[in-house]
Design an enzyme around this catalytic site. Structure first.
Site, PDB file in Angstrom:
ATOM      1  CE  LYS A  42      -3.565  -1.881   3.104  1.00 21.05           C
ATOM      2  NZ  LYS A  42      -4.050  -1.694   4.479  1.00 21.05           N
ATOM      3  CB  SER A 129      -7.427   3.722   7.916  1.00 22.41           C
ATOM      4  OG  SER A 129      -7.209   3.616   9.293  1.00 22.41           O
TER       5      SER A 129
HETATM    6  P1  ADP Z   1      -3.753  -3.128   8.786  1.00 24.17           P
HETATM    7  O1  ADP Z   1      -3.372  -2.463   7.498  1.00 24.17           O
HETATM    8  O2  ADP Z   1      -2.666  -3.945   9.402  1.00 24.17           O
HETATM    9  O3  ADP Z   1      -5.085  -3.856   8.774  1.00 24.17           O
HETATM   10  P2  ADP Z   1      -5.019  -0.925  10.180  1.00 24.17           P
HETATM   11  O4  ADP Z   1      -4.299   0.326  10.544  1.00 24.17           O
HETATM   12  O5  ADP Z   1      -6.082  -0.814   9.132  1.00 24.17           O
HETATM   13  O6  ADP Z   1      -3.876  -1.931   9.795  1.00 24.17           O
HETATM   14  O7  ADP Z   1      -5.672  -1.600  11.467  1.00 24.17           O
HETATM   15  C1  ADP Z   1      -4.914  -1.977  12.577  1.00 24.17           C
HETATM   16  C2  ADP Z   1      -5.797  -2.771  13.529  1.00 24.17           C
HETATM   17  O8  ADP Z   1      -6.845  -1.959  14.003  1.00 24.17           O
HETATM   18  C3  ADP Z   1      -6.482  -3.984  12.902  1.00 24.17           C
HETATM   19  O9  ADP Z   1      -6.563  -5.014  13.876  1.00 24.17           O
HETATM   20  C4  ADP Z   1      -7.855  -3.486  12.566  1.00 24.17           C
HETATM   21  O10 ADP Z   1      -8.815  -4.536  12.536  1.00 24.17           O
HETATM   22  C5  ADP Z   1      -8.099  -2.566  13.731  1.00 24.17           C
HETATM   23  N1  ADP Z   1      -9.054  -1.513  13.413  1.00 24.17           N
HETATM   24  C6  ADP Z   1      -9.212  -0.851  12.266  1.00 24.17           C
HETATM   25  N2  ADP Z   1     -10.216   0.051  12.337  1.00 24.17           N
HETATM   26  C7  ADP Z   1     -10.719  -0.060  13.588  1.00 24.17           C
HETATM   27  C8  ADP Z   1     -11.802   0.571  14.284  1.00 24.17           C
HETATM   28  N3  ADP Z   1     -12.576   1.476  13.715  1.00 24.17           N
HETATM   29  N4  ADP Z   1     -12.028   0.201  15.556  1.00 24.17           N
HETATM   30  C9  ADP Z   1     -11.251  -0.739  16.141  1.00 24.17           C
HETATM   31  N5  ADP Z   1     -10.255  -1.397  15.542  1.00 24.17           N
HETATM   32  C10 ADP Z   1      -9.973  -1.055  14.286  1.00 24.17           C
END
Ligand code: ADP
Length: 150
Positions: A42, A129
């Site tokens: 990414k 995100s």
């Molecule tokens: P990755 O690219 O490794 O999935 P992220 O930054 O998208 O990383 O997410 C990191 C962690 O946070 C993951 O376990 C994801 O499921 C969790 N996560 C993402 N969004 C949320 C949210 N809105 N609330 C709680 N946990 C979240």
């Protein structure tokens, strides 16, 4: 024994949902390392060093939380940092399917590492995100979803 967890992710950006997972994780672990990974597949929207300093600011008064960046396999990075727990958030069934396979690979790579999942609080479960990046690209207001200004 000291319980140290690593909370790995892209955090592009770090959201209120992520913050909730860290805050709740603090009742389970003595220390949490928020580890921002350089994801090879990414291209980032928010600079990794900017995100690191924004997250550090939130936790500047909390010495149980540190923020690091890393560029290697998460399971190995955890071992290097003597973290025996890997913290992840679960929003929905899609997260579950993905996390289930990651957790099993991680267990093979580092048998001492236990993955702990926290179910997202309902008020944050729709925050992603990816969507926030999209909103930001089109200059929409994202202040309700992130714990700092960007
Ligand atoms: P990755 O690219 O490794 O999935 P992220 O930054 O998208 O990383 O997410 C990191 C962690 O946070 C993951 O376990 C994801 O499921 C969790 N996560 C993402 N969004 C949320 C949210 N809105 N609330 C709680 N946990 C979240």
């Amino acid at each position: 024994m000291m319980k140290r967890a690593i909370f790995p992710g892209s955090f592009d950006p770090f959201t209120n949902g992520h913050l909730d997972i860290v805050n709740r994780g603090l009742s389970l672990f003595d220390e949490i390392i928020i580890a921002i990974g350089h994801n090879t597949t990414k291209k980032r929207h928010f600079e990794i060093e900017l995100m690191k300093s924004k997250i550090e600011n939130i936790f500047s008064n909390n010495n149980k939380v540190s923020v690091k960046t890393y560029n290697q396999i998460t399971a190995h990075y955890a071992k290097e940092n003597e973290a025996n727990y890997l913290l992840r958030g679960l929003r929905n069934i899609t997260d579950f399917e993905y996390e289930k396979s990651i957790a099993s690979f991680n267990k093979n790579l580092n048998p001492d590492l236990e993955t702990i999942f926290l179910i997202t609080a309902p008020e944050f479960s729709n925050i992603s995100s990816t969507i926030i990046r999209e909103l930001h690209k089109f200059e929409a207001d994202i202040t309700n979803y992130i714990p700092f200004e960007l």
